[in-house]
Scaffold this motif. Structure first.
Motif, PDB file in Angstrom:
ATOM      1  N   SER A   1      -3.993   6.447  -1.670  1.00 16.22           N
ATOM      2  CA  SER A   1      -3.566   5.777  -0.444  1.00 16.22           C
ATOM      3  C   SER A   1      -4.755   5.216   0.325  1.00 16.22           C
ATOM      4  CB  SER A   1      -2.772   6.749   0.440  1.00 16.22           C
ATOM      5  OG  SER A   1      -3.609   7.786   0.939  1.00 16.22           O
ATOM      6  N   ILE A   2      -5.884   5.919   0.293  1.00 12.42           N
ATOM      7  CA  ILE A   2      -7.102   5.411   0.944  1.00 12.42           C
ATOM      8  C   ILE A   2      -7.579   4.153   0.240  1.00 12.42           C
ATOM      9  CG2 ILE A   2      -9.525   5.920   1.410  1.00 12.42           C
ATOM     10  CD1 ILE A   2      -8.670   8.878   1.746  1.00 12.42           C
ATOM     11  N   ALA A   3      -7.570   4.184  -1.094  1.00 11.61           N
ATOM     12  CA  ALA A   3      -8.010   3.024  -1.872  1.00 11.61           C
ATOM     13  C   ALA A   3      -7.119   1.819  -1.623  1.00 11.61           C
ATOM     14  CB  ALA A   3      -8.032   3.372  -3.354  1.00 11.61           C
ATOM     15  N   ALA A   4      -5.832   2.057  -1.406  1.00 13.34           N
ATOM     16  CA  ALA A   4      -4.896   0.941  -1.185  1.00 13.34           C
ATOM     17  C   ALA A   4      -5.312   0.105   0.019  1.00 13.34           C
ATOM     18  CB  ALA A   4      -3.487   1.479  -1.001  1.00 13.34           C
ATOM     19  N   GLU A   5      -5.863   0.753   1.036  1.00 14.02           N
ATOM     20  CA  GLU A   5      -6.294   0.029   2.227  1.00 14.02           C
ATOM     21  C   GLU A   5      -7.472  -0.894   1.916  1.00 14.02           C
ATOM     22  OE1 GLU A   5      -7.161   2.917   5.181  1.00 14.02           O
ATOM     23  OE2 GLU A   5      -5.197   3.888   5.070  1.00 14.02           O
ATOM     24  N   THR A   6      -8.321  -0.476   0.980  1.00 14.63           N
ATOM     25  CA  THR A   6      -9.517  -1.257   0.642  1.00 14.63           C
ATOM     26  C   THR A   6      -9.233  -2.349  -0.371  1.00 14.63           C
ATOM     27  OG1 THR A   6     -10.898   0.687   1.050  1.00 14.63           O
ATOM     28  CG2 THR A   6     -11.873  -1.084  -0.260  1.00 14.63           C
ATOM     29  N   PHE A   7      -8.398  -2.029  -1.369  1.00  6.84           N
ATOM     30  CA  PHE A   7      -8.292  -2.892  -2.547  1.00  6.84           C
ATOM     31  C   PHE A   7      -7.004  -3.690  -2.658  1.00  6.84           C
ATOM     32  CE2 PHE A   7     -11.163   0.542  -4.368  1.00  6.84           C
ATOM     33  CZ  PHE A   7     -12.321  -0.229  -4.237  1.00  6.84           C
ATOM     34  N   ALA A   8      -6.132  -3.600  -1.702  1.00  4.41           N
ATOM     35  CA  ALA A   8      -4.817  -4.253  -1.829  1.00  4.41           C
ATOM     36  C   ALA A   8      -4.922  -5.741  -2.151  1.00  4.41           C
ATOM     37  CB  ALA A   8      -4.007  -4.048  -0.552  1.00  4.41           C
ATOM     38  N   ASP A   9      -5.960  -6.406  -1.629  1.00  7.75           N
ATOM     39  CA  ASP A   9      -6.084  -7.850  -1.860  1.00  7.75           C
ATOM     40  C   ASP A   9      -7.063  -8.200  -2.968  1.00  7.75           C
ATOM     41  OD1 ASP A   9      -8.391  -7.043  -0.599  1.00  7.75           O
ATOM     42  OD2 ASP A   9      -8.426  -8.684   0.868  1.00  7.75           O
ATOM     43  N   HIS A  10      -7.561  -7.204  -3.738  1.00  6.81           N
ATOM     44  CA  HIS A  10      -8.475  -7.477  -4.838  1.00  6.81           C
ATOM     45  C   HIS A  10      -7.688  -7.937  -6.071  1.00  6.81           C
ATOM     46  CE1 HIS A  10     -11.465  -5.735  -2.289  1.00  6.81           C
ATOM     47  NE2 HIS A  10     -12.384  -5.659  -3.220  1.00  6.81           N
ATOM     48  N   PRO A  11      -8.302  -8.754  -6.903  1.00  8.09           N
ATOM     49  CA  PRO A  11      -7.590  -9.337  -8.048  1.00  8.09           C
ATOM     50  C   PRO A  11      -6.928  -8.298  -8.947  1.00  8.09           C
ATOM     51  CG  PRO A  11      -9.699 -10.424  -7.758  1.00  8.09           C
ATOM     52  CD  PRO A  11      -9.696  -9.256  -6.817  1.00  8.09           C
ATOM     53  N   GLY A  12      -5.617  -8.381  -9.073  1.00 13.21           N
ATOM     54  CA  GLY A  12      -4.857  -7.554 -10.000  1.00 13.21           C
ATOM     55  C   GLY A  12      -4.554  -6.153  -9.537  1.00 13.21           C
ATOM     56  N   PHE A  13      -5.135  -5.705  -8.410  1.00 11.37           N
ATOM     57  CA  PHE A  13      -4.985  -4.304  -8.017  1.00 11.37           C
ATOM     58  C   PHE A  13      -3.546  -3.958  -7.644  1.00 11.37           C
ATOM     59  CE2 PHE A  13      -5.065  -0.689  -5.153  1.00 11.37           C
ATOM     60  CZ  PHE A  13      -5.886   0.209  -5.841  1.00 11.37           C
ATOM     61  N   ALA A  14      -2.982  -4.713  -6.714  1.00 16.07           N
ATOM     62  CA  ALA A  14      -1.642  -4.384  -6.239  1.00 16.07           C
ATOM     63  C   ALA A  14      -0.613  -4.445  -7.362  1.00 16.07           C
ATOM     64  CB  ALA A  14      -1.250  -5.322  -5.102  1.00 16.07           C
ATOM     65  N   GLU A  15      -0.777  -5.419  -8.259  1.00 13.69           N
ATOM     66  CA  GLU A  15       0.175  -5.591  -9.352  1.00 13.69           C
ATOM     67  C   GLU A  15       0.304  -4.338 -10.210  1.00 13.69           C
ATOM     68  OE1 GLU A  15       0.391  -8.296 -13.421  1.00 13.69           O
ATOM     69  OE2 GLU A  15      -0.560  -9.115 -11.635  1.00 13.69           O
ATOM     70  N   THR A  16      -0.825  -3.661 -10.418  1.00  7.83           N
ATOM     71  CA  THR A  16      -0.818  -2.474 -11.282  1.00  7.83           C
ATOM     72  C   THR A  16      -0.656  -1.175 -10.503  1.00  7.83           C
ATOM     73  OG1 THR A  16      -2.219  -3.578 -12.905  1.00  7.83           O
ATOM     74  CG2 THR A  16      -2.154  -1.178 -12.987  1.00  7.83           C
ATOM     75  N   PHE A  17      -1.353  -1.038  -9.371  1.00  7.04           N
ATOM     76  CA  PHE A  17      -1.479   0.276  -8.730  1.00  7.04           C
ATOM     77  C   PHE A  17      -0.736   0.432  -7.411  1.00  7.04           C
ATOM     78  CE2 PHE A  17      -5.274   0.401 -11.539  1.00  7.04           C
ATOM     79  CZ  PHE A  17      -4.930   1.541 -12.243  1.00  7.04           C
ATOM     80  N   LEU A  18      -0.048  -0.599  -6.949  1.00  9.72           N
ATOM     81  CA  LEU A  18       0.720  -0.456  -5.709  1.00  9.72           C
ATOM     82  C   LEU A  18       2.172  -0.852  -5.943  1.00  9.72           C
ATOM     83  CD1 LEU A  18      -1.792  -1.948  -3.099  1.00  9.72           C
ATOM     84  CD2 LEU A  18      -1.547   0.422  -3.860  1.00  9.72           C
ATOM     85  N   PRO A  19       2.904  -0.080  -6.745  1.00  9.05           N
ATOM     86  CA  PRO A  19       4.320  -0.379  -6.946  1.00  9.05           C
ATOM     87  C   PRO A  19       5.054  -0.305  -5.605  1.00  9.05           C
ATOM     88  CG  PRO A  19       3.810   1.853  -7.679  1.00  9.05           C
ATOM     89  CD  PRO A  19       2.499   1.191  -7.386  1.00  9.05           C
ATOM     90  N   GLU A  20       5.958  -1.197  -5.406  1.00  6.41           N
ATOM     91  CA  GLU A  20       6.711  -1.274  -4.147  1.00  6.41           C
ATOM     92  C   GLU A  20       5.789  -1.560  -2.965  1.00  6.41           C
ATOM     93  OE1 GLU A  20       9.153   2.175  -3.673  1.00  6.41           O
ATOM     94  OE2 GLU A  20       9.885   2.101  -5.740  1.00  6.41           O
ATOM     95  N   GLY A  21       4.593  -2.117  -3.248  1.00  8.86           N
ATOM     96  CA  GLY A  21       3.692  -2.514  -2.173  1.00  8.86           C
ATOM     97  C   GLY A  21       2.899  -1.400  -1.530  1.00  8.86           C
ATOM     98  N   ARG A  22       2.891  -0.218  -2.118  1.00  3.17           N
ATOM     99  CA  ARG A  22       2.144   0.905  -1.558  1.00  3.17           C
ATOM    100  C   ARG A  22       1.706   1.848  -2.663  1.00  3.17           C
ATOM    101  NH1 ARG A  22       5.194   5.382  -2.080  1.00  3.17           N
ATOM    102  NH2 ARG A  22       7.485   5.165  -2.119  1.00  3.17           N
ATOM    103  N   ALA A  23       0.781   2.741  -2.310  1.00  7.31           N
ATOM    104  CA  ALA A  23       0.361   3.755  -3.266  1.00  7.31           C
ATOM    105  C   ALA A  23       1.471   4.787  -3.450  1.00  7.31           C
ATOM    106  CB  ALA A  23      -0.901   4.456  -2.761  1.00  7.31           C
ATOM    107  N   PRO A  24       1.638   5.315  -4.651  1.00  8.21           N
ATOM    108  CA  PRO A  24       2.648   6.359  -4.851  1.00  8.21           C
ATOM    109  C   PRO A  24       2.283   7.624  -4.084  1.00  8.21           C
ATOM    110  CG  PRO A  24       1.288   6.102  -6.811  1.00  8.21           C
ATOM    111  CD  PRO A  24       0.923   4.986  -5.898  1.00  8.21           C
ATOM    112  N   LYS A  25       3.298   8.323  -3.638  1.00 12.49           N
ATOM    113  CA  LYS A  25       3.093   9.569  -2.907  1.00 12.49           C
ATOM    114  C   LYS A  25       3.096  10.760  -3.865  1.00 12.49           C
ATOM    115  CE  LYS A  25       5.411   7.746   1.203  1.00 12.49           C
ATOM    116  NZ  LYS A  25       6.557   7.910   2.143  1.00 12.49           N
ATOM    117  N   ALA A  26       2.547  11.866  -3.399  1.00 20.60           N
ATOM    118  CA  ALA A  26       2.590  13.093  -4.202  1.00 20.60           C
ATOM    119  C   ALA A  26       4.037  13.436  -4.519  1.00 20.60           C
ATOM    120  CB  ALA A  26       1.936  14.243  -3.439  1.00 20.60           C
ATOM    121  N   GLY A  27       4.287  13.725  -5.786  1.00 19.96           N
ATOM    122  CA  GLY A  27       5.635  14.060  -6.223  1.00 19.96           C
ATOM    123  C   GLY A  27       6.410  12.886  -6.782  1.00 19.96           C
TER     124      GLY A  27
END
Length: 529
Positions: free
Chosen positions: A155-181
């Protein structure tokens, strides 16, 4: 049910005692290693299985675009492997007029971790890549349940990398970082892992995956080419070592920071640290001062070994020089030391060991968590930002240049005693790693603490000058004592687990078998059978 990354109450684990052991920062990876051992694999096979699974289940610390290093005991002798990648051929100081960036396409060096997997499997493995990568492929394709510490870092990384090339497409499903569980799938990583297994790594460095990586980087203004990828080769580099009493600490030669741990131990040999307990003010003061001296030289001289033409590790580890550095330590006050003048001469860490006697210390990392923040679509490859480890200072050994390896923070550790293997260990966590190696070695060898106690113990971290960060579990009277000596102490939140590292340790027992410990600062697990 709230799944927490920070324990509400103190927790004490016991060391795991068994003939075959695996210690990693994520339980699913540990269990994958055990499964491979139970299928007839050896400690190297188990290490590769855990390393591959960690690229999937702990993307906040490493990935398929990581670098890697390894020290292993094969049952007869010790081996060291440097699988760190080099800068694109087109890089030069002129490309970076404002200094080296921290993230983005112009921090991407050739990823070396996959080459480490191939080299280790070919030289020491029993089962082959197709078998040892199968657990990682399954977790990437079918998904895994995200663990608490990794969810927080994600979740911390999402704040830094959301606009970096290809990051959101792979690591932010539904536009956010997955939560524990929550369950996370990475089908692109499954595809890449299959290609690696089917081609013994060639697809990653010469085939379709290499082409996709280079094309994506170039489309965003980066310099990495397929020729850069194809030119990569890991090096069987051996180890360098230093003695503390009857124990030898072994590290990978530069371009890594392991030499600083060796220097610090060599300096401490000329102090009275043996007169104190592990948590005494004076013991911590002496360690901080020794580390401070070692790090001044580390940043002044250490770089790609091929470019250390004036001062090399032999000069830095010269006993006479280390004795002269020890003489600069004042037992009554902290000192802001400078570099000496020797004569010319995020990350995941895992340990495995098997009943045959093979022991492995393996580390791989994207550097800053998700690394550059650049992720190649359809591949699951998050690319490291190791280029940030260079500088642009003319004449400095670590000045950026094409085809050159940058200064590295990640280091595996290994201890020997009387010519026999003793402990495979290490600590993830950037600049604390060499400091952590010293703290872990002294706790286990000088002060005779078991591996889990050494992992649990509160840590300090020299920052710069007189500044030292400490964990709040260090006793208030100890913190006051360090302040009285002139150290500028800051107490950092328990949430800052990265800053104080994540240790994994496997220690050989006198009557056979091993004791394994895993750091409570991570989601990890030591297990065995």
């Amino acid at each position: 049910m709230q799944l927490r990354h920070d324990p509400v109450y103190p927790s004490r684990r016991s060391p795991v005692l068994a003939d075959n052991v695996v210690a990693t920062s994520q339980p699913l990876a540990t269990q994958a290693g055990l499964t491979i051992l139970q299928q007839g694999g050896n400690a190297v096979d188990a290490a590769l299985a855990t390393a591959a699974v960690l690229t999937v289940v702990e993307p906040s610390g490493n990935g398929l675009g990581s670098d890697a290093f390894c020290i292993l005991w094969d049952g007869k002798e010790l081996h060291g492997l440097n699988a760190s990648g080099r800068a694109p051929a087109a890089w030069s100081p002129e490309r970076f007029p404002d200094g080296m960036p921290d993230t983005g396409v112009d921090t991407v060096t050739v990823p070396g971790a996959v080459s480490a997997w191939v080299a280790l499997s070919q030289k020491f493995g029993k089962l082959g890549l197709a078998t040892v990568l199968a657990p990682a492929i399954a977790y990437a394709e079918d998904g895994f349940i995200v663990s608490p510490t990794i969810a927080r870092l994600w979740s911390i990384a999402a704040e830094t990398f959301a606009d970096h090339p290809g990051f959101a497409e792979t690591f932010l499903p539904e536009g956010r970082a997955p939560k524990a569980g929550e369950r996370f799938r990475n089908p692109g990583a499954a595809r890449t892992l299959r290609a690696i297994a089917e081609t013994n790594g060639r697809a990653f460095y010469e085939g379709e995956i290499a082409e996709e990586i280079a094309s994506f980087i170039q489309s965003h203004g980066g310099a990495l080419t397929v020729e850069d990828m194809a030119a990569h080769k890991p090096d069987w580099c051996g180890t360098i070592s230093a003695e503390f009493g009857d124990t030898e600490l072994h590290e990978i030669p530069p371009n890594g920071q392991g030499v600083a741990a060796l220097m610090a131990l060599g300096i401490l040999e000329h102090t009275d640290i043996r007169s104190y307990g592990p948590d005494d003010v004076q013991a911590i003061h002496l360690q901080i001062e020794a580390i401070k001296l070692a790090y001044r030289d580390l940043h002044a001289y250490v770089a790609d070994r091929d470019h250390m033409t004036e001062i090399d590790e032999t000069a830095l580890l010269d006993p006479t020089y280390l004795k002269s550095r020890a003489a600069l330590i004042d037992p009554t006050r902290a000192v802001d030391h400078g570099a000496g003048a020797p004569k010319r001469g995020g990350t995941v860490l895992l340990n495995t060991a098997d009943a045959s006697g093979m022991m492995v210390s393996f580390i791989q990392s994207n550097y800053a968590g998700f690394g550059s923040g650049v992720v190649v679509p359809g591949t699951g490859v998050s690319l490291q930002n190791r280029g940030a480890g260079f500088n642009t200072t003319p004449g400095h050994a670590n000045c950026v240049a094409g085809g050159k390896r940058p200064f590295h923070t990640i280091i595996p550790g290994f201890a020997m005693k009387n010519g026999a293997p003793l402990m495979a260990f290490g600590m993830m966590g950037g600049p604390i790693q060499a400091q952590g190696h010293v703290q872990l070695l002294l706790r286990t060898q000088l002060w005779d603490q078991d591996v889990q106690t050494a992992a649990d113990a509160p840590r300090w971290r020299m920052i710069d000058g007189l500044d030292v960060a400490c964990e709040p579990a260090i006793a208030p009277e100890v913190l006051d004592g360090l302040r009285a000596l002139g150290h500028r102490i800051t107490v950092e939140s328990p949430d800052n687990a990265f800053g104080f590292g994540g240790a994994q340790l496997v220690h050989r027992l006198p009557d056979g078998g091993y004791a394994a410990g895993s750091d409570p600062r991570k989601d990890g697990q030591a297990a065995g059978f």
